[in-house]
Write an enzyme that holds these catalytic residues in place. Structure first.
Site, PDB file in Angstrom:
ATOM      1  CD  GLU A 214      49.771  32.481  24.273  1.00  8.77           C
ATOM      2  OE1 GLU A 214      49.266  31.414  24.676  1.00  8.77           O
ATOM      3  OE2 GLU A 214      50.646  33.109  24.903  1.00  8.77           O
ATOM      4  N   GLY A 215      46.313  32.116  19.114  1.00 11.30           N
ATOM      5  CA  GLY A 215      45.478  31.214  18.321  1.00 11.30           C
ATOM      6  C   GLY A 215      44.121  30.925  18.925  1.00 11.30           C
ATOM      7  N   GLY A 320      33.873  33.738  53.876  1.00 11.69           N
ATOM      8  CA  GLY A 320      32.995  33.305  54.947  1.00 11.69           C
ATOM      9  C   GLY A 320      32.576  34.318  55.975  1.00 11.69           C
ATOM     10  CG  HIS A 324      25.623  34.884  61.442  1.00 11.71           C
ATOM     11  ND1 HIS A 324      25.479  34.401  62.731  1.00 11.71           N
ATOM     12  CD2 HIS A 324      26.976  34.987  61.236  1.00 11.71           C
ATOM     13  CE1 HIS A 324      26.673  34.205  63.269  1.00 11.71           C
ATOM     14  NE2 HIS A 324      27.607  34.551  62.384  1.00 11.71           N
ATOM     15  CB  CYS A 342      30.296  36.414  61.357  1.00 15.49           C
ATOM     16  SG  CYS A 342      30.690  35.125  60.158  1.00 15.49           S
ATOM     17  CG  ASN A 344      27.895  37.086  66.121  1.00 11.51           C
ATOM     18  OD1 ASN A 344      28.462  36.658  67.121  1.00 11.51           O
ATOM     19  ND2 ASN A 344      28.148  36.609  64.906  1.00 11.51           N
TER      20      ASN A 344
END
Length: 395
Positions: A214-215, A320, A324, A342, A344
């Site tokens: 498209e150009g 997220g 940890h 998470c 742990n």
């Protein structure tokens, strides 16, 4: 009669000799004028921006070359040692009108020829950012883990096939890999299996002068090489609630963990899952500390959410999920899942893991509930190879 015959033969011989003598005469060839040829040819429009300008002389040598754009800027270039060709030292580029004037010397003396041409004018220029899965720009000789994924992000939509044709990935040692398009602006590349440690990967985006649909045309070429480090693979198994960490195939640490407690909730019209999704994640980045705020994914503190500072956090998903430390759940680590998703682990294990990993290292989560890890969450390696191949521009 004999005398007459002899005279006749002599007469023929004399005539033949005159005829042969006449055939040996040559008119001198007329002098040749120098012939000048241009590439691109005179009057050409929409010339490829990657093309150089060239001049070639037949039957002569170059005296001078002037190749000037619409602003009066001369196109730099140099003649070959034999003075029969001249080539620009840079491509013709976008949106230029060139006038070339060439003087060449041949047998008839000097010849002067002029020519004009115009190069393609894009409607829009498109750039691409070459990144890893953590969306950070690649830098020369960066080191990544064996699960490294290349991300090509275009700042505007492109024709996938046109773009992919000019995205080239080479590896040493050689591996087979493929592109997978998330949409018209995002393409990811990975091999079928994890890289071998020490592999060098070179990514070349040769987009300058290339039509992208498209150009639109590519803004520039890019090239960058990165290196694969040691094979770090962590396997988190919900059956044992342990994380086994391997270094080049050797088990170096086992860490008790507490993963997502499971279940779902509808909060503010939004569907939330508290599973640690099964699949193959890679390390995205590390933070020490990081502020974790459940409101960022739709769970406010007054609805059972949290906002707290966490040390030694290794992020493995775009929505997220981290590995940890959390001393408060050490009672559950190794036996009960109590987190919002998470993984742990203890402060000692978290500090060690934080120092051990680099972006691109692998974290495999097995035997948990919930939906499988999705592509957009950092699930490149959770897609089967046969399905990955279906995501290319040519399928």
């Amino acid at each position: 009669m004999a005398l007459g015959r002899r005279r006749l033969l002599i007469g023929f011989g004399g005539a033949g000799g005159l005829a042969l003598a006449g055939c040996g005469l040559r008119e001198p060839a007329p002098p040749k004028p120098a012939m000048i040829r241009f590439d691109p040819p005179p009057g050409t429009r929409d010339v490829d921006a990657r093309s150089p300008g060239t001049v070639t002389v037949d039957d002569g040598t170059l005296r001078s070359v002037e190749w000037i754009d619409e602003t009066g800027r001369p196109l730099p270039g140099a003649p070959a040692p034999d003075q029969r060709t001249w080539t620009s030292s840079e491509p013709l580029g976008y949106g230029h009108t060139y006038t070339a004037k060439v003087v060449a010397h041949g047998e008839t003396g000097d010849v002067t020829t002029t020519a004009t041409c115009t190069t393609v004018q894009p409607q829009q220029l498109i750039d691409v950012s070459l990144r890893s899965a953590n969306l950070v720009e690649l830098a020369e000789n960066d080191t990544y883990g064996v699960g490294f994924v290349i991300v090509a992000y275009f700042d505007q939509p492109v024709d996938r096939a046109a773009a992919e044709r000019h995205l080239k990935v080479t590896t040493q040692p050689a591996v087979t890999g493929a592109w997978y398009w998330l949409d018209d602006q995002n393409a990811h590349w990975r091999p079928e299996h994890y890289y071998a440690p020490g592999t060098r990967i070179t990514i070349a985006a040769e987009l300058f002068g290339r039509a992208l649909g498209e150009g639109r045309y590519g803004l520039r070429d890019q090239r960058v090489s990165v290196i694969i480090g040691p094979a770090h693979v962590a396997i988190a198994d919900d059956n044992t609630k342990q994380i086994d960490v391997f270094d080049n195939g050797n088990l170096v640490r086992t860490m008790p963990t507490s993963m997502g407690k499971g279940g779902t909730a509808a909060v503010g019209g939004r569907y939330l899952s508290f599973w640690t999704r099964p699949g193959i994640y890679t390390v995205l980045d590390r933070n020490d500390p990081v502020i974790m705020d459940s409101a960022s994914y739709g769970l406010p503190t007054n609805a059972g959410g949290y906002r707290t500072s966490i040390n030694h956090a290794v992020r493995i998903s775009h929505d997220g999920i981290f590995v940890h430390e959390l001393a408060a759940t050490m009672w559950a680590q190794g036996n009960t899942n109590v987190s919002h998703g998470c993984l742990n682990i203890s402060p000692d294990d978290a500090a060690w893991f934080y120092d051990f990993v680099i972006p691109g290292d692998v974290v495999e989560v097995r035997n948990t509930g919930g939906e499988p890890l999705d592509f957009w969450q950092n699930g490149d390696w959770s897609i089967s190879w046969s399905d990955w191949l279906l995501g290319g521009a040519y399928t």
